[in-house]
Structure formats: C-alpha cells, structure tokens
Design a protein around this motif. Structure first.
Motif, PDB file in Angstrom:
ATOM      1  N   SER A 118       0.858  -1.183   0.000  1.00 21.26           N
ATOM      2  CA  SER A 118       0.000   0.000   0.000  1.00 21.26           C
ATOM      3  C   SER A 118       0.894   1.232   0.000  1.00 21.26           C
ATOM      4  N   GLY A 119       0.506   2.245  -0.753  1.00 19.96           N
ATOM      5  CA  GLY A 119       1.302   3.468  -0.830  1.00 19.96           C
ATOM      6  C   GLY A 119       0.892   4.263  -2.037  1.00 19.96           C
ATOM      7  N   LYS A 120       1.801   5.113  -2.543  1.00 22.84           N
ATOM      8  CA  LYS A 120       1.482   5.928  -3.706  1.00 22.84           C
ATOM      9  C   LYS A 120       1.281   5.064  -4.950  1.00 22.84           C
ATOM     10  N   ASN A 121       1.948   3.926  -4.993  1.00 18.78           N
ATOM     11  CA  ASN A 121       1.785   2.998  -6.106  1.00 18.78           C
ATOM     12  C   ASN A 121       1.582   1.596  -5.540  1.00 18.78           C
ATOM     13  N   ASP A 122       0.314   1.202  -5.380  1.00 19.65           N
ATOM     14  CA  ASP A 122       0.010  -0.116  -4.825  1.00 19.65           C
ATOM     15  C   ASP A 122       0.528  -1.211  -5.751  1.00 19.65           C
ATOM     16  N   SER A 123       0.903  -2.322  -5.162  1.00 25.11           N
ATOM     17  CA  SER A 123       1.439  -3.416  -5.956  1.00 25.11           C
ATOM     18  C   SER A 123       1.342  -4.713  -5.161  1.00 25.11           C
ATOM     19  N   THR A 124       1.450  -5.820  -5.866  1.00 23.48           N
ATOM     20  CA  THR A 124       1.498  -7.135  -5.241  1.00 23.48           C
ATOM     21  C   THR A 124       2.544  -7.975  -5.959  1.00 23.48           C
ATOM     22  N   PHE A 125       3.391  -8.658  -5.192  1.00 23.79           N
ATOM     23  CA  PHE A 125       4.369  -9.546  -5.801  1.00 23.79           C
ATOM     24  C   PHE A 125       4.633 -10.697  -4.842  1.00 23.79           C
ATOM     25  N   THR A 126       5.331 -11.709  -5.308  1.00 18.93           N
ATOM     26  CA  THR A 126       5.621 -12.873  -4.481  1.00 18.93           C
ATOM     27  C   THR A 126       7.117 -13.053  -4.318  1.00 18.93           C
ATOM     28  N   ILE A 127       7.519 -13.545  -3.149  1.00 21.78           N
ATOM     29  CA  ILE A 127       8.914 -13.883  -2.894  1.00 21.78           C
ATOM     30  C   ILE A 127       8.935 -15.186  -2.099  1.00 21.78           C
ATOM     31  N   ASN A 128      10.094 -15.778  -1.949  1.00 24.63           N
ATOM     32  CA  ASN A 128      10.234 -16.992  -1.151  1.00 24.63           C
ATOM     33  C   ASN A 128      10.265 -16.653   0.335  1.00 24.63           C
ATOM     34  N   ARG A 129       9.631 -17.515   1.123  1.00 26.61           N
ATOM     35  CA  ARG A 129       9.682 -17.330   2.560  1.00 26.61           C
ATOM     36  C   ARG A 129      11.132 -17.390   3.026  1.00 26.61           C
ATOM     37  N   ASN A 130      11.468 -16.534   4.000  1.00 26.21           N
ATOM     38  CA  ASN A 130      12.806 -16.414   4.588  1.00 26.21           C
ATOM     39  C   ASN A 130      13.767 -15.610   3.722  1.00 26.21           C
ATOM     40  N   ASP A 131      13.297 -15.076   2.592  1.00 24.53           N
ATOM     41  CA  ASP A 131      14.143 -14.192   1.793  1.00 24.53           C
ATOM     42  C   ASP A 131      14.068 -12.775   2.339  1.00 24.53           C
ATOM     43  N   MET A 132      15.138 -11.995   2.099  1.00 23.25           N
ATOM     44  CA  MET A 132      15.151 -10.585   2.481  1.00 23.25           C
ATOM     45  C   MET A 132      14.219  -9.795   1.560  1.00 23.25           C
ATOM     46  N   LEU A 133      13.394  -8.961   2.146  1.00 21.59           N
ATOM     47  CA  LEU A 133      12.375  -8.253   1.378  1.00 21.59           C
ATOM     48  C   LEU A 133      12.992  -7.347   0.318  1.00 21.59           C
ATOM     49  N   LEU A 134      13.943  -6.492   0.693  1.00 17.32           N
ATOM     50  CA  LEU A 134      14.484  -5.530  -0.265  1.00 17.32           C
ATOM     51  C   LEU A 134      15.178  -6.224  -1.429  1.00 17.32           C
ATOM     52  N   LYS A 135      16.072  -7.168  -1.132  1.00 20.91           N
ATOM     53  CA  LYS A 135      16.803  -7.844  -2.206  1.00 20.91           C
ATOM     54  C   LYS A 135      15.847  -8.531  -3.167  1.00 20.91           C
ATOM     55  N   SER A 136      14.840  -9.204  -2.629  1.00 17.70           N
ATOM     56  CA  SER A 136      13.889  -9.909  -3.485  1.00 17.70           C
ATOM     57  C   SER A 136      13.093  -8.931  -4.339  1.00 17.70           C
ATOM     58  N   ALA A 137      12.695  -7.812  -3.747  1.00 19.66           N
ATOM     59  CA  ALA A 137      11.937  -6.810  -4.495  1.00 19.66           C
ATOM     60  C   ALA A 137      12.786  -6.218  -5.619  1.00 19.66           C
ATOM     61  N   LEU A 138      14.049  -5.898  -5.324  1.00 17.78           N
ATOM     62  CA  LEU A 138      14.925  -5.332  -6.347  1.00 17.78           C
ATOM     63  C   LEU A 138      15.223  -6.354  -7.440  1.00 17.78           C
ATOM     64  N   ASP A 139      15.391  -7.624  -7.051  1.00 17.79           N
ATOM     65  CA  ASP A 139      15.636  -8.671  -8.040  1.00 17.79           C
ATOM     66  C   ASP A 139      14.471  -8.802  -9.014  1.00 17.79           C
ATOM     67  N   LYS A 140      13.276  -8.450  -8.554  1.00 18.80           N
ATOM     68  CA  LYS A 140      12.092  -8.513  -9.412  1.00 18.80           C
ATOM     69  C   LYS A 140      11.858  -7.207 -10.174  1.00 18.80           C
ATOM     70  N   GLY A 141      12.797  -6.257 -10.037  1.00 19.72           N
ATOM     71  CA  GLY A 141      12.671  -4.999 -10.752  1.00 19.72           C
ATOM     72  C   GLY A 141      11.752  -4.007 -10.077  1.00 19.72           C
ATOM     73  N   MET A 142      11.398  -4.255  -8.809  1.00 19.16           N
ATOM     74  CA  MET A 142      10.549  -3.321  -8.092  1.00 19.16           C
ATOM     75  C   MET A 142      11.335  -2.058  -7.772  1.00 19.16           C
ATOM     76  N   ASP A 143      10.673  -0.912  -7.891  1.00 17.38           N
ATOM     77  CA  ASP A 143      11.309   0.376  -7.607  1.00 17.38           C
ATOM     78  C   ASP A 143      11.164   0.671  -6.119  1.00 17.38           C
ATOM     79  N   TYR A 144      11.969  -0.023  -5.306  1.00 20.04           N
ATOM     80  CA  TYR A 144      11.862   0.053  -3.849  1.00 20.04           C
ATOM     81  C   TYR A 144      12.869   1.073  -3.318  1.00 20.04           C
ATOM     82  N   PRO A 145      12.465   2.008  -2.458  1.00 24.21           N
ATOM     83  CA  PRO A 145      13.423   2.993  -1.935  1.00 24.21           C
ATOM     84  C   PRO A 145      14.518   2.316  -1.124  1.00 24.21           C
ATOM     85  N   HIS A 146      15.767   2.708  -1.341  1.00 28.87           N
ATOM     86  CA  HIS A 146      16.881   2.127  -0.614  1.00 28.87           C
ATOM     87  C   HIS A 146      18.137   2.921  -0.898  1.00 28.87           C
ATOM     88  N   ASN A 147      19.171   2.644  -0.146  1.00 25.12           N
ATOM     89  CA  ASN A 147      20.486   3.184  -0.450  1.00 25.12           C
ATOM     90  C   ASN A 147      21.581   2.233  -0.006  1.00 25.12           C
TER      91      ASN A 147
END
Length: 355
Positions: free
Chosen positions: A21-50
């Motif tokens: 939920s946010g300015k751009n709602d989205s839904t995606f899937t990752i493997n349980r026990n995976d790190m959220l940011l790395k998995s999101a970036l690996d899927k091409g998600m535009d996730y804020p980070h540095n």
C-alpha cells in the motif's frame, strides 16, 4: 507493536505474497525467509533504498499485517523507538516469514538494472588529503544515476569495495557512460585502498558491479543544500552536475568539511561548476582541525555549525543531499530537522568502512 520479531519457522521455499500500500500499490511474491528488499529489487521493483546494510534507513517500511524478522539489532537501527513500536522495519534487513501487507512508496525513483562490466584504469591521480582520483574506461557502456555507487575490484582479486560515482552520467536517455570516475580515500589497513595507493595503477583491468542506492532524486527545480564530509564530496559532485544541468533555476549551497587546509581536494571541480553556472552555486569549505595560527581565512569548526539561520536558505522549501561518515551525516540530519526541513527531502549516504 507490530510483530516484527524473530519467530521459529521451518526452512523452505514456500512462496509468500507481498501486498504493498502506498502511492503505487502493488502485489508480488517472494520466497519465505528471503530478504524483502533484495527480493523486491531482483524482481525490478522500484523500492526505496540506499546502503542495503541497515544504516541509512531509506528502505523504512511499515508492516500492516504478517510477520517479518529483523536481521539487525533494533538498538543499532536508524529507526526511532516510536517507529519500531508502530511496526516499521528495514526492508534490507527484514526476512519475510509468510504473507505480509506493507506500506511503502514504490515508483519514486528510476530503477537501473545491476550490471557487471570490465574496464581499465585511465587515470590514477594523487590529490590532497590522501585521496586518489580514479577513472576507469569501460569496455561496454554502464548505466547509473547521480548519487549511486558501485563495487570495484581488481581483475582476479576477491577484494571488492563500494564507492560513489564522482560525476554525473551522460545526459542521454540511457544514462550510459563509457568512463566513470571515483574519489577514493586511503583507509589505513584497508585492503583495497592500501593496494590502490601503493603505486600508479593506470592500465590495470578492473571490474565494476552495480549500480546501487538511491540518493540524488528529487524535483529537479528544487534548490538544495549539499553537505559533504571528505570523499562524501564524490556523490555531491555527481548530484550537482546532474541537477544543475536538469534545471535552469535550482540553486545550491555546498558545505564541504575536512580537517585541515592541506586536505582540501577537488576544489577545482567545484570552482568549474561555479563558473559554468554563475550565481547558482555557493561553496563553503570548513576545517575542523586547522591550526589556530595558520593563514586560513575561511570557516572553522564542524559542518553542522554552518547550518543555521544565517546560511541564507529556506530550510522548509529546499532538498538536502548529505554524504560522509555516519556520525557526521546523523548530526547533520538532526540539525536539518531542527531547522524545519521536510524529512522526505533529506537524502543521505552514510559511509561505513568495510572489510
């Protein structure tokens, strides 16, 4: 308090649903026990980070439902106690334990895909303050944004370290550079920097892997305050080059802190920008440990001492870009908040030694 504490779960590759939920709602899937940011970036998600190591806080995410295990001691987290109590966690350090619902703003930045390219050192130049200006001519074009960083390693070596780009990418639709530059300070005992400083490395083959981070993005017409400590000047230079070229009206104040006059480096690059964009760049070097009887006529003290009502900026209307060591950056952030700056307009890169 939301349930973001570690829980005993069996290992496995069960798929988990992440609802955003946010300015751009989205839904995606990752493997349980995976790190959220790395998995999101690996899927091409535009996730804020540095930083991706739990220091900068840019990937701060609110857990609405489900379970996430933080992989960093909460006492060392950049999150406040109130944020932790309200369910916030760091996506770069959060293991997803099942289906979750989160709140974070996606789509704020341009995602550049990770690349690994080779090249050869085209410039190796000693600068004051035990800094090397390093340029690498690349075998293939490399995409990145101002304010990002990449890992560097000598060909054949397993030692790699991350450094921020010191110049903006070409202003074309691909932002693809055929040569990249870095400002690298010698860290006593550091494997990479000691190797780099030992002798002229011009011509050696290097590998570059990245880019990473999101730091220089904001409304291009918004004026800015840049605060750099030491080689934190590298991403500041890149951000200045890009933002000055993108806007005809944005103005910038640059506070550049080092210990002594003899450690000031790359001033010629800042002066070139001042000459290229008359009236749009103000430079304020400040020395924290300059001898009291020296001929220095400029500012003395720590960079935070210049962040006051007399600086001549409207803290409520500008953006800030802060780069340098962790203590300095955190002190500047606190000072800017006290001066009334919008927290969403504070962009920081906190340098941490590695290795």
């Amino acid at each position: 308090m939301k349930d973001v504490m570690s829980q005993p779960y069996k290992s496995g590759k069960q798929s988990c649903r992440v609802s955003v939920s946010g300015k751009n709602d989205s839904t995606f899937t990752i493997n349980r026990n995976d790190m959220l940011l790395k998995s999101a970036l690996d899927k091409g998600m535009d996730y804020p980070h540095n930083c991706r190591v739990g220091v900068c806080g840019q990937c701060k995410t609110k857990l609405l439902s489900g379970k996430v295990s933080p992989m960093v001691d909460l006492a060392l987290s950049p999150l406040s106690n109130d944020e932790i109590e309200n369910g916030y966690f760091l996506a770069c350090q959060g293991k997803v334990r099942g289906d979750i619902e989160i709140e974070v703003n996606l789509g704020q930045h341009h995602v550049v895909p990770e690349q690994q390219v080779s090249g050869r050192i085209s410039l190796w130049k000693r600068l004051p303050g035990e800094v090397i200006e390093l340029r690498i001519a690349l075998d293939v074009p490399f995409q990145y944004e101002a304010g990002q960083y990449a890992f560097l390693s000598e060909s054949g070596s397993f030692v790699r370290r991350c450094f921020s780009f010191s110049d903006a990418p070409p202003a074309d639709k691909n932002n693809a550079a055929t040569e990249v530059g870095f400002l690298i300070k010698r860290l006593p005992g550091g494997q990479f920097s000691e190797w780099l400083f030992a002798e002229n490395r011009t011509g050696l083959k290097m590998w570059l892997h990245g880019p990473y981070g999101v730091m220089g993005v904001d409304d291009p017409d918004v004026s800015g305050l840049c605060v750099a400590g030491g080689t934190g000047l590298a991403p500041v230079l890149a951000i200045l080059q890009q933002r000055l070229a993108q806007s005809a009206i944005a103005k910038f104040t640059v506070i550049f802190g080092v210990k002594t006059q003899g450690e000031l480096f790359a001033i010629d690059k800042l002066e070139a920008l001042i000459a290229q964009y008359p009236g749009r760049v103000q430079l304020l070097p400040i020395l924290s440990h300059e001898a009291v009887d020296s001929d220095w006529q400029g500012e003395r003290g720590f960079v935070t001492e210049l962040i006051n009502e007399d600086l001549g900026v409207d803290y409520g209307q500008i953006a800030s870009f802060i780069c340098g060591g962790l203590p300095m950056v955190e002190a500047v952030e606190a000072r800017l908040l006290k001066m009334g700056m919008n927290p969403d307009r504070i962009h920081a890169d906190k340098f941490m030694p590695t290795g």
